[in-house]
Structure formats: C-alpha cells, structure tokens
Design an enzyme around this catalytic site. Structure first.
Site, PDB file in Angstrom:
ATOM      1  N   SER A 136       0.824  -1.207   0.000  1.00 22.18           N
ATOM      2  CA  SER A 136       0.000   0.000   0.000  1.00 22.18           C
ATOM      3  C   SER A 136       0.863   1.263   0.000  1.00 22.18           C
ATOM      4  N   LEU A 176      -8.974  11.274  -2.098  1.00 25.80           N
ATOM      5  CA  LEU A 176     -10.163  11.286  -2.950  1.00 25.80           C
ATOM      6  C   LEU A 176     -11.416  11.060  -2.092  1.00 25.80           C
ATOM      7  N   PRO A 179     -15.944  11.741   3.837  1.00 22.52           N
ATOM      8  CA  PRO A 179     -16.863  11.068   4.767  1.00 22.52           C
ATOM      9  C   PRO A 179     -18.171  10.635   4.094  1.00 22.52           C
ATOM     10  N   HIS A 181     -18.653  10.506   0.657  1.00 21.00           N
ATOM     11  CA  HIS A 181     -18.465  10.120  -0.750  1.00 21.00           C
ATOM     12  C   HIS A 181     -17.301   9.158  -0.882  1.00 21.00           C
ATOM     13  N   CYS A 284      -5.504   7.534 -12.182  1.00 21.80           N
ATOM     14  CA  CYS A 284      -4.469   7.077 -11.223  1.00 21.80           C
ATOM     15  C   CYS A 284      -4.886   5.741 -10.622  1.00 21.80           C
ATOM     16  N   LEU A 285      -6.204   5.616 -10.377  1.00 22.76           N
ATOM     17  CA  LEU A 285      -6.691   4.377  -9.754  1.00 22.76           C
ATOM     18  C   LEU A 285      -6.434   3.172 -10.654  1.00 22.76           C
ATOM     19  N   LEU A 384      -3.951 -24.652   9.251  1.00 23.02           N
ATOM     20  CA  LEU A 384      -3.039 -24.540  10.402  1.00 23.02           C
ATOM     21  C   LEU A 384      -3.723 -24.749  11.748  1.00 23.02           C
ATOM     22  N   GLU A 409      -9.710   1.210  -3.251  1.00 25.42           N
ATOM     23  CA  GLU A 409      -9.488   1.256  -4.709  1.00 25.42           C
ATOM     24  C   GLU A 409     -10.682   0.695  -5.470  1.00 25.42           C
ATOM     25  N   HIS A 412     -15.497  -4.547  -4.004  1.00 26.73           N
ATOM     26  CA  HIS A 412     -15.805  -5.764  -4.771  1.00 26.73           C
ATOM     27  C   HIS A 412     -17.062  -5.542  -5.628  1.00 26.73           C
TER      28      HIS A 412
HETATM   29  P1  TGC Z   1     -18.335   8.123 -14.761  1.00 26.41           P
HETATM   30  O1  TGC Z   1     -19.396   9.040 -15.244  1.00 26.41           O
HETATM   31  O2  TGC Z   1     -18.417   6.684 -15.120  1.00 26.41           O
HETATM   32  O3  TGC Z   1     -16.901   8.658 -15.189  1.00 26.41           O
HETATM   33  C1  TGC Z   1     -16.498  10.006 -14.981  1.00 26.41           C
HETATM   34  C2  TGC Z   1     -15.343  10.299 -15.904  1.00 26.41           C
HETATM   35  O4  TGC Z   1     -14.226   9.449 -15.546  1.00 26.41           O
HETATM   36  C3  TGC Z   1     -13.862   8.625 -16.672  1.00 26.41           C
HETATM   37  N1  TGC Z   1     -13.461   7.326 -16.135  1.00 26.41           N
HETATM   38  C4  TGC Z   1     -12.194   6.928 -16.076  1.00 26.41           C
HETATM   39  N2  TGC Z   1     -11.063   7.502 -16.493  1.00 26.41           N
HETATM   40  C5  TGC Z   1      -9.915   6.845 -16.293  1.00 26.41           C
HETATM   41  N3  TGC Z   1      -9.860   5.654 -15.663  1.00 26.41           N
HETATM   42  C6  TGC Z   1     -10.982   5.053 -15.219  1.00 26.41           C
HETATM   43  N4  TGC Z   1     -10.914   3.888 -14.576  1.00 26.41           N
HETATM   44  C7  TGC Z   1     -12.235   5.687 -15.415  1.00 26.41           C
HETATM   45  N5  TGC Z   1     -13.516   5.399 -15.094  1.00 26.41           N
HETATM   46  C8  TGC Z   1     -14.259   6.417 -15.543  1.00 26.41           C
HETATM   47  C9  TGC Z   1     -15.112   8.580 -17.535  1.00 26.41           C
HETATM   48  O5  TGC Z   1     -14.783   8.291 -18.857  1.00 26.41           O
HETATM   49  C10 TGC Z   1     -15.646   9.981 -17.342  1.00 26.41           C
HETATM   50  O6  TGC Z   1     -14.847  10.864 -18.144  1.00 26.41           O
HETATM   51  P2  TGC Z   1     -15.506  12.197 -18.766  1.00 26.41           P
HETATM   52  O7  TGC Z   1     -14.376  12.798 -19.542  1.00 26.41           O
HETATM   53  O8  TGC Z   1     -16.643  11.712 -19.627  1.00 26.41           O
HETATM   54  O9  TGC Z   1     -15.950  13.037 -17.624  1.00 26.41           O
HETATM   55  O10 TGC Z   1     -18.226   8.303 -13.177  1.00 26.41           O
HETATM   56  P3  TGC Z   1     -19.243   7.869 -12.055  1.00 26.41           P
HETATM   57  O11 TGC Z   1     -19.432   9.058 -11.179  1.00 26.41           O
HETATM   58  O12 TGC Z   1     -20.467   7.217 -12.638  1.00 26.41           O
HETATM   59  O13 TGC Z   1     -18.414   6.786 -11.214  1.00 26.41           O
HETATM   60  C11 TGC Z   1     -17.944   5.631 -11.801  1.00 26.41           C
HETATM   61  C12 TGC Z   1     -17.311   4.711 -10.745  1.00 26.41           C
HETATM   62  C13 TGC Z   1     -18.336   4.283  -9.719  1.00 26.41           C
HETATM   63  C14 TGC Z   1     -16.814   3.492 -11.474  1.00 26.41           C
HETATM   64  C15 TGC Z   1     -16.139   5.422 -10.049  1.00 26.41           C
HETATM   65  O14 TGC Z   1     -16.515   6.534  -9.415  1.00 26.41           O
HETATM   66  C16 TGC Z   1     -15.363   4.520  -9.133  1.00 26.41           C
HETATM   67  O15 TGC Z   1     -14.438   3.854  -9.573  1.00 26.41           O
HETATM   68  N6  TGC Z   1     -15.688   4.507  -7.784  1.00 26.41           N
HETATM   69  C17 TGC Z   1     -14.843   3.806  -6.813  1.00 26.41           C
HETATM   70  C18 TGC Z   1     -14.080   4.830  -5.997  1.00 26.41           C
HETATM   71  C19 TGC Z   1     -12.696   4.372  -5.678  1.00 26.41           C
HETATM   72  O16 TGC Z   1     -12.150   3.436  -6.238  1.00 26.41           O
HETATM   73  N7  TGC Z   1     -12.054   5.073  -4.784  1.00 26.41           N
HETATM   74  C20 TGC Z   1     -10.700   4.795  -4.420  1.00 26.41           C
HETATM   75  C21 TGC Z   1     -10.109   5.868  -3.545  1.00 26.41           C
HETATM   76  S1  TGC Z   1      -8.357   5.810  -3.483  1.00 26.41           S
HETATM   77  C22 TGC Z   1      -8.027   4.460  -2.559  1.00 26.41           C
HETATM   78  O17 TGC Z   1      -8.842   3.695  -2.174  1.00 26.41           O
HETATM   79  C23 TGC Z   1      -6.603   4.272  -2.248  1.00 26.41           C
HETATM   80  S2  TGC Z   1      -6.259   2.920  -1.268  1.00 26.41           S
HETATM   81  C24 TGC Z   1      -4.610   3.131  -1.248  1.00 26.41           C
HETATM   82  C25 TGC Z   1      -3.827   2.029  -0.716  1.00 26.41           C
HETATM   83  O18 TGC Z   1      -3.554   2.057   0.504  1.00 26.41           O
HETATM   84  O19 TGC Z   1      -3.384   1.177  -1.513  1.00 26.41           O
HETATM   85  P1  FAD Z   2     -19.400   3.064   0.503  1.00 29.30           P
HETATM   86  O1  FAD Z   2     -19.182   3.711  -0.811  1.00 29.30           O
HETATM   87  O2  FAD Z   2     -20.265   3.746   1.487  1.00 29.30           O
HETATM   88  O3  FAD Z   2     -19.980   1.598   0.233  1.00 29.30           O
HETATM   89  C1  FAD Z   2     -20.623   0.830   1.236  1.00 29.30           C
HETATM   90  C2  FAD Z   2     -21.164  -0.448   0.584  1.00 29.30           C
HETATM   91  O4  FAD Z   2     -22.131  -0.083  -0.426  1.00 29.30           O
HETATM   92  C3  FAD Z   2     -20.084  -1.240  -0.125  1.00 29.30           C
HETATM   93  O5  FAD Z   2     -20.323  -2.603   0.039  1.00 29.30           O
HETATM   94  C4  FAD Z   2     -20.280  -0.868  -1.593  1.00 29.30           C
HETATM   95  O6  FAD Z   2     -19.844  -1.885  -2.478  1.00 29.30           O
HETATM   96  C5  FAD Z   2     -21.785  -0.660  -1.657  1.00 29.30           C
HETATM   97  N1  FAD Z   2     -22.185   0.235  -2.743  1.00 29.30           N
HETATM   98  C6  FAD Z   2     -21.829   1.531  -2.928  1.00 29.30           C
HETATM   99  N2  FAD Z   2     -22.367   2.021  -4.042  1.00 29.30           N
HETATM  100  C7  FAD Z   2     -23.085   1.013  -4.599  1.00 29.30           C
HETATM  101  C8  FAD Z   2     -23.865   0.881  -5.794  1.00 29.30           C
HETATM  102  N3  FAD Z   2     -24.018   1.896  -6.662  1.00 29.30           N
HETATM  103  N4  FAD Z   2     -24.447  -0.299  -6.037  1.00 29.30           N
HETATM  104  C9  FAD Z   2     -24.299  -1.360  -5.191  1.00 29.30           C
HETATM  105  N5  FAD Z   2     -23.572  -1.299  -4.055  1.00 29.30           N
HETATM  106  C10 FAD Z   2     -22.977  -0.124  -3.771  1.00 29.30           C
HETATM  107  N6  FAD Z   2      -9.327   6.525  -0.125  1.00 29.30           N
HETATM  108  C11 FAD Z   2      -8.525   7.497  -0.650  1.00 29.30           C
HETATM  109  O7  FAD Z   2      -8.989   8.410  -1.308  1.00 29.30           O
HETATM  110  N7  FAD Z   2      -7.182   7.469  -0.438  1.00 29.30           N
HETATM  111  C12 FAD Z   2      -6.575   6.491   0.281  1.00 29.30           C
HETATM  112  O8  FAD Z   2      -5.343   6.490   0.436  1.00 29.30           O
HETATM  113  C13 FAD Z   2      -7.387   5.473   0.862  1.00 29.30           C
HETATM  114  N8  FAD Z   2      -6.827   4.533   1.659  1.00 29.30           N
HETATM  115  C14 FAD Z   2      -7.637   3.643   2.316  1.00 29.30           C
HETATM  116  C15 FAD Z   2      -7.075   2.776   3.250  1.00 29.30           C
HETATM  117  C16 FAD Z   2      -7.886   1.895   3.949  1.00 29.30           C
HETATM  118  C17 FAD Z   2      -7.285   1.013   4.996  1.00 29.30           C
HETATM  119  C18 FAD Z   2      -9.275   1.830   3.672  1.00 29.30           C
HETATM  120  C19 FAD Z   2     -10.148   0.847   4.382  1.00 29.30           C
HETATM  121  C20 FAD Z   2      -9.832   2.694   2.754  1.00 29.30           C
HETATM  122  C21 FAD Z   2      -9.031   3.626   2.071  1.00 29.30           C
HETATM  123  N9  FAD Z   2      -9.583   4.557   1.185  1.00 29.30           N
HETATM  124  C22 FAD Z   2      -8.788   5.533   0.622  1.00 29.30           C
HETATM  125  C23 FAD Z   2     -11.027   4.651   1.021  1.00 29.30           C
HETATM  126  C24 FAD Z   2     -11.622   3.609   0.066  1.00 29.30           C
HETATM  127  O9  FAD Z   2     -11.313   3.876  -1.254  1.00 29.30           O
HETATM  128  C25 FAD Z   2     -13.142   3.609   0.295  1.00 29.30           C
HETATM  129  O10 FAD Z   2     -13.362   3.036   1.567  1.00 29.30           O
HETATM  130  C26 FAD Z   2     -13.879   2.843  -0.784  1.00 29.30           C
HETATM  131  O11 FAD Z   2     -13.823   3.514  -2.018  1.00 29.30           O
HETATM  132  C27 FAD Z   2     -15.351   2.589  -0.414  1.00 29.30           C
HETATM  133  O12 FAD Z   2     -15.961   3.731   0.066  1.00 29.30           O
HETATM  134  P2  FAD Z   2     -16.807   3.708   1.451  1.00 29.30           P
HETATM  135  O13 FAD Z   2     -15.950   3.071   2.465  1.00 29.30           O
HETATM  136  O14 FAD Z   2     -17.305   5.057   1.683  1.00 29.30           O
HETATM  137  O15 FAD Z   2     -17.989   2.706   1.180  1.00 29.30           O
END
Ligand code: TGC
Ligand code: FAD
Length: 430
Positions: A136, A176, A179, A181, A284-285, A384, A409, A412
């Site tokens: 991570s 990104l 609380p 979103h 980036c994701l 185990l 990221e 599931h």
């Molecule tokens: P949507 O309308 O589908 O897309 C908005 C714009 O984004 C473009 N796009 C992408 N571009 C590049 N890469 C991708 N994977 C892309 N997916 C979509 C899309 O083409 C569009 O572009 P434009 O030019 O038309 O505006 O967006 P939406 O609001 O419907 O959301 C789509 C969804 C749900 C898939 C997206 O929001 C999502 O992936 N949600 C999950 C959030 C997430 O993964 N958060 C992670 C936070 S960081 C983290 O967890 C770090 S953990 C770090 C660690 O310790 O390892």
């Molecule tokens: P929610 O979005 O509230 O989701 C709750 C449940 O609802 C989940 O089961 C989900 O799958 C489900 N759900 C949501 N939407 C839908 C839908 N449309 N349809 C069906 N089911 C749905 N974020 C960063 O920006 N930077 C970081 O460095 C980072 N590091 C992290 C480190 C750790 C240890 C953890 C646990 C999280 C980290 N995160 C980070 C945040 C992480 O990306 C979010 O927790 C993740 O994206 C999910 O968001 P949430 O926890 O708010 O869950």
C-alpha cells in the site's frame, strides 16, 4: 509463559507445566524446535505451477528476485511486531526506494526506475507477499502521488516532487474519499475558491493511507464551476491537519488518517495543470488497481506456501495432515486459483505494456485476485488449525489486511458493476 509452554498446551490440552514425562517432553521439544525454526526464518518458496517464469525476461526475474530477497531480509523479521503495535515501520522507507518500490515505471529523469509494467507488477507481488500495508505504501506513493504529478503536473512540479518521492525522502498521500463520498467520488464537496493570486481550499478527506506523516497530499477538489482539480497540499500549510485513524483491525502496519482543510491558502502553482475532471483521479486508480492485482497474488502465494509446508509437517492420527483428502482439496484448489490469477494478471501486464489494457479489464483482475487471495487466506488459516490464528504465521495478518484491500481502490461490488456496464452498456451504479 514461553513459546515452548504454549506449544505444550496446544499439543497436549490440560498439560501441567512444567511437563515432566521425559519421552513426551523430548517429542514436544523437537516439535517446538521445528516450529521455532519455521517461524524465526522466512522459508517462503514461491509456487510456479505452470512455469510462468518462462514468460518473464531475465530482467523481470532479477527485479522480482531482488524484491523477494529484500522482503525476506527487511520486512519478514519486523512486520508482525509492527502490525501488533499498529505502527508503520518507517525504517523500510529508504530500502523501498532502493529496490524501485517508489515509482517503478516513472522515467529515470524524474528519479523513477523506468521499468515496464510487468516489473512493476512483480515488485508489488513481492511487497504484498510481505504485507499488504507495505505494498500500500508503495502503491500510494507510486500510482497515486508520483503518477498524477508525472502525468498531469507541470515540469516545475515534476522536478520539485518526483525525485524526492522516488527515494522516499518525501512521502505522499492521495485524498479522494470523503466522509459522505466513498464509492461515489464524483459527489465530493471539498472545494477550491479562486482568490485572485491563490486558491482557498476547504473540506475533508478520510481513510487516507500515509496521511499522518505525508509531506505532500494530492487532493481532489471541485472548483467554482464544479470541475474536479488536482491540488498539491504541502505539510505545514496553515489550516491543513492530518489526524490519524485508530482502532483498525486491518492494514495495521499502514498509517491511515484524515486530511482536513480549513481555509488552506494554495499557491496557484500547486494546481495540477494538465488534466481535470473525475477521469483524472480515476486514471491514477487504474495504475494502483493494477498493482493490487499483482500484489494479492503475492499474499495468496504466501498463504498457500505456508499451509502446504505446515500440512506436510503436522502429524494427526499418525500421518501428516497433507495425506488426508480434505486438506489436499484445499491445497489443490488454492494452487489452481493462484495459477489462473497469475496468467490473467501477466496477460494484463502485457496489454498494459502495449497500451491496450482497458479500465474494465483492470477492474476484473483486481476484483478476481483480491477475492481469490481472501478465500485462500481463509482456507489456509484452517489448515493450520489453532496455530493459524496466531501471529507466528503470516496468514491471519494477510487475511485481515485483505479485508481492506477488497474495499479500497473500488469495492468488490463496484468492480463487478464496472464489468457489468462494460459488457452490457448499461450503467447500474445510479
Ligand atoms: P463516470 O461518469 O463513469 O466517469 C467520470 C469520468 O471518468 C472517466 N473514467 C475513467 N477515467 C480513467 N480511468 C478510469 N478507470 C475511469 N472510469 C471512468 C469517464 O470516462 C468519465 O470521463 P468524462 O471525460 O466523460 O468526464 O463516473 P461515475 O461518477 O459514474 O463513477 C464511476 C465509478 C463508480 C466506477 C467510479 O466513481 C469509481 O471507480 N468509484 C470507486 C471509488 C474508488 O475506487 N475510490 C478509491 C479511492 S483511493 C483508494 O482507495 C486508495 S487505497 C490506497 C492504498 O492504501 O493502496
Ligand atoms: P461506501 O461507498 O459507502 O460503500 C458501502 C457499501 O455499499 C459497499 O459494500 C459498496 O460496495 C456498496 N455500494 C456503494 N455504491 C453502490 C452501488 N451503486 N451499487 C451497489 N452497491 C454499492 N481513499 C482514498 O482516497 N485514499 C486512500 O489512500 C485510501 N486509503 C484507504 C485505506 C484503507 C485502509 C481503507 C479501508 C480505505 C481507504 N480509502 C482511501 C477509502 C476507500 O477507497 C473507500 O473506503 C472505498 O472507495 C469505499 O468507500 P466507502 O468506504 O465510503 O464505502
């Protein structure tokens, strides 16, 4: 109570300590000694059931082996204690930089290692074999901090930050999630307001890896037109605080925290100029999710390897438990799933090297591999028996870590919906 006495209790329930019978005492001592040796050394041997190594170049193997050795030497001896104490092991940062763990694919002129995507993946595999929290740290620094600065930053921003991030002199984080979103980052409320010669940043991010000690945060915020911009927030800026999140049962060797912005004055030079919109952070994701796909193969391989070794050594009913069909079923299914994931992910790496991998393919691979690793960790822990719940073996730690990895990221569920949308053309998120 010493370790040997703990083993006596496990082997012979109700035993009185100290144990007197010399024959049993000898057997117990031998068993305990064997286990002590197994635990004090990292005996990991990576499985390669379908000879995937033959598809790797000599350079890939050298890089992978260097990372593997480094993990054995620097991570394995300290990681359990760091997790138990819920402390990030800061002493590994310099070494992570030296093995290419920070910016493996970032060009050499910016301090990166200039490697291809398969090398990047193999490094992630080895780091996460050690601990998901170590991977991570590397993922966040490489794909969520260096990547956006490299891809969307100005030349001045690249020269200022990338070389120091590559060595670990600077640590970065990526804000990104908010609380309210998480899965829906497009709804974010963190915002910047143009004040003429600078911006004012307000809002909050949570669940941010590395936040408590990061020198620089790549923060995503909406401007007055509602367009998402990347903002480089530096430690020491007035109004910027990073409280730590405590009480995690998962990813305990990685520090997690909040980013709080209270009228933080942001120089205009700290805005990433070359891309905006939600596609910027999501881009980036893609890179970080790809790293997780490889990384979780590492945890699965470690769990399988540990369970296999244990099953061959552990005698019950007069025979090694590896000789019983139920245990063989578990082990055989583990190596099958690992092998399938290895090939899926290697192919994804080839496509990424050719610039042909799609975001949906990355989602499928991340989702499959985390799920595969979590299931393997649960099965391996059972092999185990009681020993599986202790910190003497890595499996329980991996299992707990993977509960974060399956959520961050993109959860599931979200990755399944991405695949669903890709194959049907229908958006089921909203
Ligand atoms: P949507 O309308 O589908 O897309 C908005 C714009 O984004 C473009 N796009 C992408 N571009 C590049 N890469 C991708 N994977 C892309 N997916 C979509 C899309 O083409 C569009 O572009 P434009 O030019 O038309 O505006 O967006 P939406 O609001 O419907 O959301 C789509 C969804 C749900 C898939 C997206 O929001 C999502 O992936 N949600 C999950 C959030 C997430 O993964 N958060 C992670 C936070 S960081 C983290 O967890 C770090 S953990 C770090 C660690 O310790 O390892
Ligand atoms: P929610 O979005 O509230 O989701 C709750 C449940 O609802 C989940 O089961 C989900 O799958 C489900 N759900 C949501 N939407 C839908 C839908 N449309 N349809 C069906 N089911 C749905 N974020 C960063 O920006 N930077 C970081 O460095 C980072 N590091 C992290 C480190 C750790 C240890 C953890 C646990 C999280 C980290 N995160 C980070 C945040 C992480 O990306 C979010 O927790 C993740 O994206 C999910 O968001 P949430 O926890 O708010 O869950």
């Amino acid at each position: 109570m010493g370790f040997v006495n703990a083993i006596i209790i496990l082997v012979i329930p109700n035993a009185n300590i100290p144990f007197q019978n010399s024959f049993f005492s000898f057997k117990i001592h031998t068993f305990a000694k064997k286990l002590t040796i197994a635990m004090s050394q990292d005996l990991y041997q990576a499985p390669d059931y379908f000879l995937l190594d033959e598809l790797l170049t000599e350079e890939h193997k050298l890089i992978r082996d260097a990372a593997r050795e480094w993990v054995k030497r620097e991570v394995s001896p300290i990681i359990e204690e760091a997790c138990q104490k819920a402390e990030f092991p800061k002493q590994i940062v310099k070494g992570l930089g030296e093995i290419g763990g920070f910016g493996p694919y970032i060009p050499v002129e910016y301090g990166g290692a200039g490697l291809d995507q398969i090398s990047y993946g193999l490094i992630m595999q080895e780091l996460e074999r050690g601990d998901s929290g170590v991977r991570s740290t590397s993922s966040v620094q490489s794909s969520l901090v260096m990547y956006p600065i490299w891809k969307y930053g100005s030349e001045e921003q690249k020269m200022k930050f990338l070389p120091k991030l590559a060595t670990g002199e600077f640590i970065g984080c990526f804000g990104l999630t908010e609380p309210d979103h998480g899965s829906n980052p497009g709804g974010m409320v963190t915002n910047i307001k143009d004040m003429g010669d600078h911006y004012l940043l307000n809002g909050a991010k949570m669940w941010i890896s590395n936040a408590p000690f990061a020198d620089v945060a790549v923060v995503w915020a909406k401007n007055e037109e509602g367009r998402i911009k990347g903002v480089l927030v530096e430690r020491g800026m007035e109004g910027f605080t990073t409280p730590e999140t405590h009480g995690k049962w998962s990813l305990r060797a990685s520090a997690t925290g909040e980013l709080v912005f209270d009228n933080v004055k942001i120089p205009k030079d700290n805005i990433l100029p070359n891309k905006d919109g939600l596609g910027a952070p999501l881009g980036c994701l893609d890179s970080a999710r790809y790293g997780i796909a490889w990384g979780t193969i590492g945890t699965a391989m470690d769990c399988y390897d540990t369970a296999l070794r244990y099953a061959k050594e552990r005698i019950q009913f007069g025979k090694p438990i590896a000789s019983y069909q139920l245990q063989q079923k578990k082990l055989a299914e583990m190596i099958t799933e690992i092998t399938k994931a290895q090939f899926l992910t290697w192919r994804l790496g080839v496509l990424r090297n050719e610039g042909r991998a799609t975001s949906a393919q990355i989602s499928m691979c991340k989702r499959n591999n985390v799920d595969m690793a979590l299931k393997i960790a649960r099965e391996a822990r059972q092999v185990l028996g009681a020993m599986g719940i202790t910190g003497e073996y890595s499996i329980m730690r991996h299992m707990m870590n993977l509960e974060s990895v399956i959520t961050y990221e993109g959860t599931h569920d979200i990755h399944l919906l991405i695949t669903g949308m890709d194959i049907t053309g229908e958006n089921a998120f909203k």
